[in-house]
Motif scaffolding. Sequence first.
Motif, PDB file in Angstrom:
ATOM      1  N   SER A 373       0.838  -1.210   0.000  1.00 20.02           N
ATOM      2  CA  SER A 373       0.000   0.000   0.000  1.00 20.02           C
ATOM      3  C   SER A 373       0.865   1.248   0.000  1.00 20.02           C
ATOM      4  N   ILE A 374       1.941   1.250   0.792  1.00 19.00           N
ATOM      5  CA  ILE A 374       2.840   2.402   0.840  1.00 19.00           C
ATOM      6  C   ILE A 374       3.544   2.578  -0.503  1.00 19.00           C
ATOM      7  N   ALA A 375       3.883   1.441  -1.128  1.00 13.30           N
ATOM      8  CA  ALA A 375       4.527   1.498  -2.451  1.00 13.30           C
ATOM      9  C   ALA A 375       3.519   1.703  -3.573  1.00 13.30           C
ATOM     10  N   GLN A 376       2.208   1.769  -3.203  1.00  8.66           N
ATOM     11  CA  GLN A 376       1.122   1.977  -4.158  1.00  8.66           C
ATOM     12  C   GLN A 376       1.126   0.908  -5.253  1.00  8.66           C
ATOM     13  N   ALA A 377       1.367  -0.340  -4.825  1.00  6.32           N
ATOM     14  CA  ALA A 377       1.340  -1.463  -5.766  1.00  6.32           C
ATOM     15  C   ALA A 377      -0.104  -1.869  -6.054  1.00  6.32           C
ATOM     16  N   ALA A 378      -0.346  -2.382  -7.240  1.00 10.07           N
ATOM     17  CA  ALA A 378      -1.703  -2.797  -7.614  1.00 10.07           C
ATOM     18  C   ALA A 378      -2.101  -4.069  -6.890  1.00 10.07           C
ATOM     19  N   ASP A 379      -1.156  -5.009  -6.745  1.00 12.05           N
ATOM     20  CA  ASP A 379      -1.425  -6.284  -6.091  1.00 12.05           C
ATOM     21  C   ASP A 379      -0.883  -6.213  -4.665  1.00 12.05           C
ATOM     22  N   LEU A 380      -1.795  -6.142  -3.677  1.00 13.69           N
ATOM     23  CA  LEU A 380      -1.381  -5.995  -2.278  1.00 13.69           C
ATOM     24  C   LEU A 380      -0.888  -7.298  -1.670  1.00 13.69           C
ATOM     25  N   SER A 381      -1.099  -8.418  -2.331  1.00  9.39           N
ATOM     26  CA  SER A 381      -0.733  -9.705  -1.740  1.00  9.39           C
ATOM     27  C   SER A 381       0.634 -10.209  -2.192  1.00  9.39           C
ATOM     28  N   ARG A 382       1.223  -9.536  -3.163  1.00 11.35           N
ATOM     29  CA  ARG A 382       2.502 -10.024  -3.669  1.00 11.35           C
ATOM     30  C   ARG A 382       3.630  -9.697  -2.691  1.00 11.35           C
ATOM     31  N   ALA A 383       4.793 -10.267  -2.906  1.00 10.37           N
ATOM     32  CA  ALA A 383       5.946  -9.966  -2.061  1.00 10.37           C
ATOM     33  C   ALA A 383       6.342  -8.509  -2.273  1.00 10.37           C
ATOM     34  N   PRO A 384       6.448  -7.731  -1.205  1.00 13.85           N
ATOM     35  CA  PRO A 384       6.736  -6.300  -1.364  1.00 13.85           C
ATOM     36  C   PRO A 384       8.169  -6.059  -1.840  1.00 13.85           C
ATOM     37  N   ALA A 385       8.374  -4.920  -2.481  1.00 17.13           N
ATOM     38  CA  ALA A 385       9.710  -4.546  -2.953  1.00 17.13           C
ATOM     39  C   ALA A 385      10.632  -4.332  -1.759  1.00 17.13           C
ATOM     40  N   LEU A 386      11.898  -4.654  -1.942  1.00 15.55           N
ATOM     41  CA  LEU A 386      12.878  -4.447  -0.871  1.00 15.55           C
ATOM     42  C   LEU A 386      13.180  -2.972  -0.681  1.00 15.55           C
ATOM     43  N   GLU A 387      13.135  -2.200  -1.748  1.00 15.52           N
ATOM     44  CA  GLU A 387      13.370  -0.770  -1.700  1.00 15.52           C
ATOM     45  C   GLU A 387      12.311  -0.066  -2.541  1.00 15.52           C
ATOM     46  N   HIS A 388      11.905   1.127  -2.094  1.00 16.99           N
ATOM     47  CA  HIS A 388      10.919   1.879  -2.869  1.00 16.99           C
ATOM     48  C   HIS A 388      10.973   3.331  -2.424  1.00 16.99           C
ATOM     49  N   GLU A 389      10.701   4.242  -3.332  1.00 13.91           N
ATOM     50  CA  GLU A 389      10.723   5.662  -2.975  1.00 13.91           C
ATOM     51  C   GLU A 389       9.656   6.012  -1.944  1.00 13.91           C
ATOM     52  N   GLY A 390       8.575   5.232  -1.908  1.00 16.82           N
ATOM     53  CA  GLY A 390       7.552   5.446  -0.885  1.00 16.82           C
ATOM     54  C   GLY A 390       8.090   5.155   0.508  1.00 16.82           C
ATOM     55  N   TYR A 391       8.877   4.075   0.632  1.00 16.67           N
ATOM     56  CA  TYR A 391       9.511   3.773   1.917  1.00 16.67           C
ATOM     57  C   TYR A 391      10.458   4.916   2.317  1.00 16.67           C
ATOM     58  N   ALA A 392      11.265   5.355   1.350  1.00 16.84           N
ATOM     59  CA  ALA A 392      12.250   6.405   1.639  1.00 16.84           C
ATOM     60  C   ALA A 392      11.561   7.696   2.076  1.00 16.84           C
ATOM     61  N   ALA A 393      10.442   8.039   1.428  1.00 17.06           N
ATOM     62  CA  ALA A 393       9.731   9.268   1.786  1.00 17.06           C
ATOM     63  C   ALA A 393       9.191   9.200   3.208  1.00 17.06           C
ATOM     64  N   LEU A 394       8.655   8.044   3.582  1.00 18.92           N
ATOM     65  CA  LEU A 394       8.109   7.902   4.936  1.00 18.92           C
ATOM     66  C   LEU A 394       9.237   7.895   5.970  1.00 18.92           C
ATOM     67  N   ASN A 395      10.347   7.246   5.651  1.00 20.09           N
ATOM     68  CA  ASN A 395      11.515   7.308   6.540  1.00 20.09           C
ATOM     69  C   ASN A 395      11.946   8.756   6.770  1.00 20.09           C
ATOM     70  N   ASP A 396      11.962   9.540   5.691  1.00 24.38           N
ATOM     71  CA  ASP A 396      12.375  10.938   5.794  1.00 24.38           C
ATOM     72  C   ASP A 396      11.430  11.738   6.687  1.00 24.38           C
ATOM     73  N   VAL A 397      10.142  11.479   6.555  1.00 26.06           N
ATOM     74  CA  VAL A 397       9.159  12.207   7.374  1.00 26.06           C
ATOM     75  C   VAL A 397       9.365  11.913   8.850  1.00 26.06           C
ATOM     76  N   LEU A 398       9.520  10.635   9.183  1.00 22.94           N
ATOM     77  CA  LEU A 398       9.713  10.261  10.588  1.00 22.94           C
ATOM     78  C   LEU A 398      11.017  10.832  11.141  1.00 22.94           C
ATOM     79  N   HIS A 399      12.107  10.653  10.411  1.00 24.26           N
ATOM     80  CA  HIS A 399      13.396  11.164  10.875  1.00 24.26           C
ATOM     81  C   HIS A 399      13.348  12.680  11.022  1.00 24.26           C
ATOM     82  N   GLY A 400      12.640  13.350  10.105  1.00 20.69           N
ATOM     83  CA  GLY A 400      12.560  14.801  10.150  1.00 20.69           C
ATOM     84  C   GLY A 400      11.802  15.316  11.352  1.00 20.69           C
ATOM     85  N   ARG A 401      10.729  14.622  11.754  1.00 24.13           N
ATOM     86  CA  ARG A 401       9.982  15.049  12.942  1.00 24.13           C
ATOM     87  C   ARG A 401      10.873  15.024  14.177  1.00 24.13           C
TER      88      ARG A 401
END
Length: 923
Positions: A373-401
């Motif tokens: 869902s965070i990676a905005q993938a069409a198939d929510l049941s598949r194995a998630p990506a190991l890296e994605h810009e969505g993950y990086a953006a959320l990491n940045d938000v948390l670290h920034g707070r």
Amino acid sequence: MDARLECAGEALNRTGPWSKQELCDLFLALGLEEAVRPELSLMLSAFEVQAGHVDCSKLWRSLAEAGGCQCGPDGEKEEFPLTSVMTRGEAAELCLPSQVEGHDGWMDDLLRDFSAGCSISRVEERAMQMRQLNLVISCLCEGCNRDWVDPAGRPLTPPQVNLYHVVDLLVRPATAARACSFVELVAEAPQPCDWFVSHWWGEPVVDFALCLKQHLHDRNLQKDAAYWVCAYANNQWAVHQEIGADPATSSFQRAMGRAAGTVSIVDRDAVCYMRVWCIYETYISTLKQVTGEKGLDGLTYYFDIYTYDPKQKDAIGIAEGFIAADGTGPKQARRKRHRESRFPFELITKAFDIRVEHAEATRESDRRMILNSIAQAADLSRAPALEHEGYAALNDVLHGRFAAASFVKAAAIGTNLSRHAAALSRSRLHQLTLHFGGDCQKNLKDEHVVLLASSLPVESLQDLFLGFQGCRQLSDVAAVALGSALGSLTRLRRLELRLSSGPQLSDEGVGALAAGLHGGSSTLESLNLDISAQSRITEASCGSLARSVEQMLSLQQVQISLSAGSPGEPHVPDRIGCVHHPCGVAFDRTGRYFFIVDQSNHRVQVWDSSTQEVLGACGSKGLGPAHFDTPCGIVADRENKIVVSDLLNHRLQVLEFNPRTGHLQFLHSVGAEGTGPGQFSFPKGLGLTENGCLLVCDSANHRVQVLDMEDFHMVREFGSFGPGDGQFDSPLAATITCTGDIMISDANNRIQVFDAKGSFLRSFGVRGKKDGFFHYPVGIAVNDENALFVCDQGNHRVQVFNAADGSFIHKWGGCRKKKEPPAEDEQEAPPAETEDEGEKPEEWQGLRSPAGIAVNASGMIVVDWFTFLERGPELDDSPYLPKGGPGRHIGRAAGCCPPGSTPRADKVAARGQLCRYATAYPS
């Protein structure tokens, strides 16, 4: 301790880091099957030191603590006081019996007495009010006093109980008959979600409750504000149906759609950000920002972070922008800094290591669904990506707070700011408030500001406050860097920049700021720029600044404070014997000499009570060893050691009095600004305990510190911010009773009583004008007869109480409303009995804003902003009410008219006191 755990400890201590899999195999080999449960890997992650390996020493300490005896010194289980979580009034509101008889069915009896329950079809309307959360605390305390045990069979104590335990031992048993949610069991009607709560179930429920209670106070929410907590809102008998197969339609998302914001409760090891559902809630609350029904300060959704710190015994929160607890006015940013600087720095350090892609879940299907869902993938049941810009953006938000909340503290303690700056630049923050006070005033350098200026989130920032006033090492280099940064903030709407007093600016720095404002955001609506008290600024740079402001067409509000030319005259104190705002007083051990804190003259004066003559003074305004900046409280011990609280220098000054010569001599300083042991933030009232320890009202840290008078190390501290029992809102004054109990007054307009160890006993007083009520009780003292004298400053009077029980005895001073003259054909009406009689002018009864009081064996001295007086107990049948004829003036403020005359239009008061004079009552 379990022998198997001892074997595990020996194995863990023999070798270096173990991998997670090796530890799981070890627990299985030792027969600790109950430890190998789905959350074991999560627990091990909290002690991970490198990829896949665990710090075994920390893990062992945690296991030993968990497996140790939970009994007190007599061998019986220790009782957990409910007052550590809720006030007595809140406990009484539950209307529960003090003791539940019998064993079977006690839980049903408690819940039935609380509410008849109801049916709530919409899961987003099943939020919990604080009184209902208090009920949960009461139930878990009762359960622990009976037979609650953890999955390993060990007895539970209330501080150990987490939400896993509560669901198994309270929620499911209590809701079994109706197969409903817990909220439907305790609510009388739907309770729509006001705030969504994101947290880890392993967090102790007591800590969780304290965080929400603090959030309720900090945000100044209504008492019935409702918090949505999944364990209580979701039907635990049909939880999978309520969550669903798509996070976007889950009960969590629906609740956030109704909320004003999210409260993220961080446990002591930040495990919550290793849980995938907490990560999803953070994603929705920050990056996706649900459009709720409510908005504060123009933001559609809020994300507040709270934690409970066992070292401070308090809950602390951080938020984007200002909140109600920060108040309003020029000190708003300072209050925010003081509040958020108490957030545990080691927890922030852990937060910088958060990686969304490493989050775990009890069910693998949940982890896949949410990461996709965070990676905005069409198939929510598949194995998630190991890296994605969505993950990086959320990491940045948390670290920034966390970077924004700790940047000032990191600068104050000398931490390398590069990691904070990198996190801040990627934070996507809309609001940023940094007030560099305290140690930053002497530690902050140009290179730190240059790094900060280059790290501002230029693409998102809309509201910026930077406070550098008093930072003495800053120069034009910092101003040039800030000016350059302002030119790149294209979305900025509000800017407040304070560069007064400390920074040394010239035309170069002001010109750079003017250029930055001219070339910066075209959307700037509000500008507040303070560059006053600068001696090197000329009219040329001021004109350049003015022209830049004129060309900013979007500006709706402008305030610029500046000064050109040479600085004003230095502070010149009044002559000895004159007082300007006296605010503290103390006797020496003989009772003959007393010491007056002459606040606005920044000194301490010594007086002889027998002759009413001044003997000398010590101190002047400044930052040096023997200087003061607005001294406040004072105490004197039996060895003639004098301690004075130096309010704006955030320290204590230690003096020595020589009764033979009448001189005061400076010895040394104690403490500095901060929140640690032996550090202070605006220290005010002082007191001495029976065993000679020093009580310090650490006002802006909302605590009382107890220091050893020999070397001034901290013995203990007590108190935290809040209105509850044992909590303070800026403690003001301290004294002890004849029985050794400690009495503290604070801005909550009450007196609290503690035992010698700082445990809360009782309190009395509320805000008001009636007898026994207070309006800023700024000074307190107890005499040998155990009578408590209170300087009720806002009511302009002194009240006297029985220190043993807080019962009212007497009062004097104060003011009353002038009566309107009756018409000729009317009789004079009796005085109204209401407290507020409108806007009629007041007439004075002899005291004006009393600010400090001290008592000796033969008399009493009162100090107020204009007057201090001295009298003996033989003057009246009542030893607590000053009577007799006009008194003798002990001291006066500079420039006043002579004794016996009337200053301006003021009239001589009934007891002979004149405005701005000291009065001694005759024997």
